[in-house]
Design a protein around this motif. Structure first.
Motif, PDB file in Angstrom:
ATOM      1  N   PRO A  78       0.818  -1.222   0.000  1.00  0.00           N
ATOM      2  CA  PRO A  78       0.000   0.000   0.000  1.00  0.00           C
ATOM      3  C   PRO A  78       0.853   1.275   0.000  1.00  0.00           C
ATOM      4  N   ALA A  79       1.967   1.272   0.718  1.00  0.00           N
ATOM      5  CA  ALA A  79       2.838   2.453   0.758  1.00  0.00           C
ATOM      6  C   ALA A  79       3.447   2.718  -0.619  1.00  0.00           C
ATOM      7  N   GLU A  80       3.919   1.672  -1.295  1.00  0.00           N
ATOM      8  CA  GLU A  80       4.491   1.844  -2.630  1.00  0.00           C
ATOM      9  C   GLU A  80       3.449   2.386  -3.601  1.00  0.00           C
ATOM     10  N   LEU A  81       2.243   1.869  -3.502  1.00  0.00           N
ATOM     11  CA  LEU A  81       1.184   2.267  -4.421  1.00  0.00           C
ATOM     12  C   LEU A  81       0.776   3.730  -4.224  1.00  0.00           C
ATOM     13  N   VAL A  82       0.624   4.149  -2.973  1.00  0.00           N
ATOM     14  CA  VAL A  82       0.204   5.523  -2.709  1.00  0.00           C
ATOM     15  C   VAL A  82       1.271   6.524  -3.163  1.00  0.00           C
ATOM     16  N   ILE A  83       2.535   6.176  -2.991  1.00  0.00           N
ATOM     17  CA  ILE A  83       3.615   7.059  -3.456  1.00  0.00           C
ATOM     18  C   ILE A  83       3.687   7.040  -4.981  1.00  0.00           C
ATOM     19  N   TRP A  84       3.572   5.868  -5.590  1.00  0.00           N
ATOM     20  CA  TRP A  84       3.662   5.765  -7.041  1.00  0.00           C
ATOM     21  C   TRP A  84       2.584   6.615  -7.724  1.00  0.00           C
ATOM     22  N   HIS A  85       1.361   6.588  -7.200  1.00  0.00           N
ATOM     23  CA  HIS A  85       0.282   7.380  -7.809  1.00  0.00           C
ATOM     24  C   HIS A  85       0.575   8.873  -7.753  1.00  0.00           C
ATOM     25  N   ARG A  86       1.337   9.291  -6.753  1.00  0.00           N
ATOM     26  CA  ARG A  86       1.652  10.712  -6.625  1.00  0.00           C
ATOM     27  C   ARG A  86       2.925  11.116  -7.379  1.00  0.00           C
ATOM     28  N   ILE A  87       3.902  10.224  -7.453  1.00  0.00           N
ATOM     29  CA  ILE A  87       5.228  10.619  -7.953  1.00  0.00           C
ATOM     30  C   ILE A  87       5.459  10.260  -9.422  1.00  0.00           C
ATOM     31  N   SER A  88       4.629   9.408  -9.982  1.00  0.00           N
ATOM     32  CA  SER A  88       4.884   8.929 -11.349  1.00  0.00           C
ATOM     33  C   SER A  88       4.794  10.024 -12.401  1.00  0.00           C
ATOM     34  N   ARG A  89       4.143  11.126 -12.091  1.00  0.00           N
ATOM     35  CA  ARG A  89       4.003  12.211 -13.085  1.00  0.00           C
ATOM     36  C   ARG A  89       5.150  13.209 -13.051  1.00  0.00           C
ATOM     37  N   TYR A  90       6.043  13.077 -12.086  1.00  0.00           N
ATOM     38  CA  TYR A  90       7.158  14.011 -11.959  1.00  0.00           C
ATOM     39  C   TYR A  90       8.328  13.612 -12.849  1.00  0.00           C
ATOM     40  N   ARG A  91       9.142  14.585 -13.180  1.00  0.00           N
ATOM     41  CA  ARG A  91      10.384  14.358 -13.913  1.00  0.00           C
ATOM     42  C   ARG A  91      11.515  14.908 -13.088  1.00  0.00           C
ATOM     43  N   PRO A  92      12.662  14.258 -13.057  1.00  0.00           N
ATOM     44  CA  PRO A  92      13.022  13.076 -13.821  1.00  0.00           C
ATOM     45  C   PRO A  92      12.198  11.870 -13.394  1.00  0.00           C
ATOM     46  N   ALA A  93      12.116  10.915 -14.281  1.00  0.00           N
ATOM     47  CA  ALA A  93      11.254   9.754 -14.088  1.00  0.00           C
ATOM     48  C   ALA A  93      11.718   8.865 -12.943  1.00  0.00           C
ATOM     49  N   PHE A  94      10.737   8.261 -12.291  1.00  0.00           N
ATOM     50  CA  PHE A  94      10.987   7.273 -11.252  1.00  0.00           C
ATOM     51  C   PHE A  94      10.570   5.913 -11.780  1.00  0.00           C
ATOM     52  N   THR A  95      11.203   4.878 -11.262  1.00  0.00           N
ATOM     53  CA  THR A  95      10.953   3.505 -11.682  1.00  0.00           C
ATOM     54  C   THR A  95      10.655   2.657 -10.469  1.00  0.00           C
ATOM     55  N   ARG A  96       9.652   1.797 -10.577  1.00  0.00           N
ATOM     56  CA  ARG A  96       9.349   0.866  -9.485  1.00  0.00           C
ATOM     57  C   ARG A  96      10.131  -0.420  -9.689  1.00  0.00           C
ATOM     58  N   GLN A  97      10.577  -0.995  -8.598  1.00  0.00           N
ATOM     59  CA  GLN A  97      11.271  -2.287  -8.601  1.00  0.00           C
ATOM     60  C   GLN A  97      12.418  -2.298  -9.608  1.00  0.00           C
ATOM     61  N   CYS A  98      13.308  -1.347  -9.454  1.00  0.00           N
ATOM     62  CA  CYS A  98      14.482  -1.191 -10.313  1.00  0.00           C
ATOM     63  C   CYS A  98      15.552  -2.213  -9.904  1.00  0.00           C
ATOM     64  N   ILE A  99      16.085  -2.920 -10.868  1.00  0.00           N
ATOM     65  CA  ILE A  99      17.096  -3.939 -10.584  1.00  0.00           C
ATOM     66  C   ILE A  99      18.477  -3.315 -10.591  1.00  0.00           C
ATOM     67  N   GLU A 100      19.180  -3.470  -9.498  1.00  0.00           N
ATOM     68  CA  GLU A 100      20.582  -3.089  -9.359  1.00  0.00           C
ATOM     69  C   GLU A 100      21.247  -4.307  -8.726  1.00  0.00           C
ATOM     70  N   PRO A 101      21.690  -5.264  -9.578  1.00  0.00           N
ATOM     71  CA  PRO A 101      22.173  -6.551  -9.060  1.00  0.00           C
ATOM     72  C   PRO A 101      23.152  -6.398  -7.913  1.00  0.00           C
ATOM     73  N   PRO A 102      22.989  -7.184  -6.899  1.00  0.00           N
ATOM     74  CA  PRO A 102      22.046  -8.292  -6.712  1.00  0.00           C
ATOM     75  C   PRO A 102      20.757  -7.889  -6.007  1.00  0.00           C
ATOM     76  N   TYR A 103      20.398  -6.603  -6.039  1.00  0.00           N
ATOM     77  CA  TYR A 103      19.237  -6.123  -5.300  1.00  0.00           C
ATOM     78  C   TYR A 103      18.155  -5.576  -6.218  1.00  0.00           C
ATOM     79  N   ILE A 104      16.952  -5.443  -5.647  1.00  0.00           N
ATOM     80  CA  ILE A 104      15.834  -4.798  -6.321  1.00  0.00           C
ATOM     81  C   ILE A 104      15.449  -3.600  -5.454  1.00  0.00           C
ATOM     82  N   ILE A 105      15.479  -2.414  -6.041  1.00  0.00           N
ATOM     83  CA  ILE A 105      15.173  -1.174  -5.323  1.00  0.00           C
ATOM     84  C   ILE A 105      13.675  -0.905  -5.454  1.00  0.00           C
ATOM     85  N   ASP A 106      13.009  -0.601  -4.332  1.00  0.00           N
ATOM     86  CA  ASP A 106      11.559  -0.380  -4.343  1.00  0.00           C
ATOM     87  C   ASP A 106      11.151   0.737  -5.301  1.00  0.00           C
TER      88      ASP A 106
END
Length: 136
Positions: free
Chosen positions: A22-50
């Motif tokens: 729920p926290a990821e979703l509420v932030i994503w709905h607010r921040i996805s329209r901003y630039r520079p772009a944000f990405t959900r579940q970004c892979i930076e091996p060996p981790y996944i960034i929220d």
């Protein structure tokens, strides 16, 4: 040369992206329209960034109660990401849900700082001010 990402890591990121907290979703709905772009579940091996802003190299981690037992793991993860040039900020899910707009502002301020200190608040507009006559 691009490095090959482990297909298991890619599959895990897809599953996480399809089932956000729920926290990821509420932030994503607010921040996805901003630039520079944000990405959900970004892979930076060996981790996944929220949530990540690749341009600013900003990693946002949303922590729930499970992270109370994973303090050592989180410290290693943060150290690894910072060694690879990322700035990591952590937000508690409960705080994000209590004040989502404040959390977004905090994220955007950190992104602006990573990009060279762009002022996060625009200068006040001139609307509503009485025009001062020019002296001749």
């Amino acid at each position: 040369m691009r490095r090959r990402i482990d297909p298991k890591l890619t599959a895990r990121a897809r599953v996480l992206r399809s089932n956000p907290t729920p926290a990821e979703l509420v932030i994503w709905h607010r921040i996805s329209r901003y630039r520079p772009a944000f990405t959900r579940q970004c892979i930076e091996p060996p981790y996944i960034i929220d949530l990540a802003c690749r341009t600013a190299r900003l990693a946002v981690e949303f922590d729930g109660s499970q992270h109370l037992e994973a303090i050592d793991y989180d410290a290693r993860r943060t150290a690894c990401l910072e060694a690879n040039g990322w700035r990591v900020i952590r937000l508690w899910n409960s705080e994000v849900l209590a004040n989502p707009d404040g959390a977004v502002l905090h994220i955007l301020e950190n992104a602006a700082e990573c990009l060279g200190g762009t002022h996060p608040h625009p200068l006040p507009s001139r609307e509503g001010r009485a025009r001062t006559p020019r002296s001749r």
